[in-house]
Design an enzyme around this catalytic site. Structure first.
Site, PDB file in Angstrom:
ATOM      1  N   CYS A  25      18.823  16.501  29.639  1.00  0.00           N
ATOM      2  CA  CYS A  25      18.608  16.143  31.044  1.00  0.00           C
ATOM      3  C   CYS A  25      19.928  16.103  31.798  1.00  0.00           C
ATOM      4  CB  CYS A  25      17.868  14.814  31.150  1.00  0.00           C
ATOM      5  SG  CYS A  25      16.209  14.889  30.436  1.00  0.00           S
ATOM      6  N   SER A  26      20.956  15.593  31.154  1.00  0.00           N
ATOM      7  CA  SER A  26      22.280  15.602  31.773  1.00  0.00           C
ATOM      8  C   SER A  26      22.718  17.035  32.028  1.00  0.00           C
ATOM      9  CB  SER A  26      23.304  14.891  30.880  1.00  0.00           C
ATOM     10  OG  SER A  26      22.955  13.534  30.724  1.00  0.00           O
TER      11      SER A  26
END
Length: 158
Positions: free
Chosen positions: A47-48
């Site tokens: 997600c980062s």
């Protein structure tokens, strides 16, 4: 499942900051293309990577007149810290109630991590009428979208 050609489900949530500002998707329809980037959880490596990649393309999205929004079930506080840590300049939307996640049929559990009712990774592009012009849903939540395809869809919807 929400698909290309469908009317996008509208939803309300909270902007991902400590200010708890209300968010209503319908307020943004008609202002140019909208990119809804659903993601499972802040501070996780995939997600980062995705949110940083979208940030790296932000100027291109803005040049096409698009509004870019990241959406997850994380709290507004968590999203605010996530934005700050990664220098994310676009809005994140906190869908702790799961309204948007369920409306887009993206709800999933990752049992190994004890995560329940989170969003699968998905990207939708909406045009000025609120019609879905692009839809991508990950087969595996660790996969990322093709960012060039998303940008091409935004440019086509502009």
């Amino acid at each position: 499942m929400v698909s290309q050609g469908d009317s996008a489900p509208m939803f309300t949530a909270t902007v991902g900051t400590s200010d708890h500002e209300p968010f209503d998707l319908s307020d943004h329809v008609g202002d140019g293309p909208i990119v809804l980037a659903f993601f499972p959880g802040a501070f996780t490596p995939p997600c980062s990577n995705e949110m940083v990649a979208l940030q790296n393309h932000l100027a291109d999205f803005e040049a096409a007149g698009a509004t870019l929004l990241g959406i997850s079930a994380d709290s507004p506080f968590s999203q605010g810290a996530f934005r700050e840590e990664h220098g994310i300049e676009f809005d994140l939307v906190s869908d702790m109630s799961g309204e948007a996640i369920r409306a887009y049929d993206l709800e999933m559990d990752i049992e190994d991590l004890g995560l329940h009712g989170i969003a699968n990774r998905a990207v939708f592009v909406l045009d000025d009428d609120g019609t879905v012009t692009y839809s991508w849903v990950a087969d595996d939540p660790t996969n990322e979208p093709d960012y060039d395809d998303v940008l091409a869809a935004v440019e086509a919807a502009a």
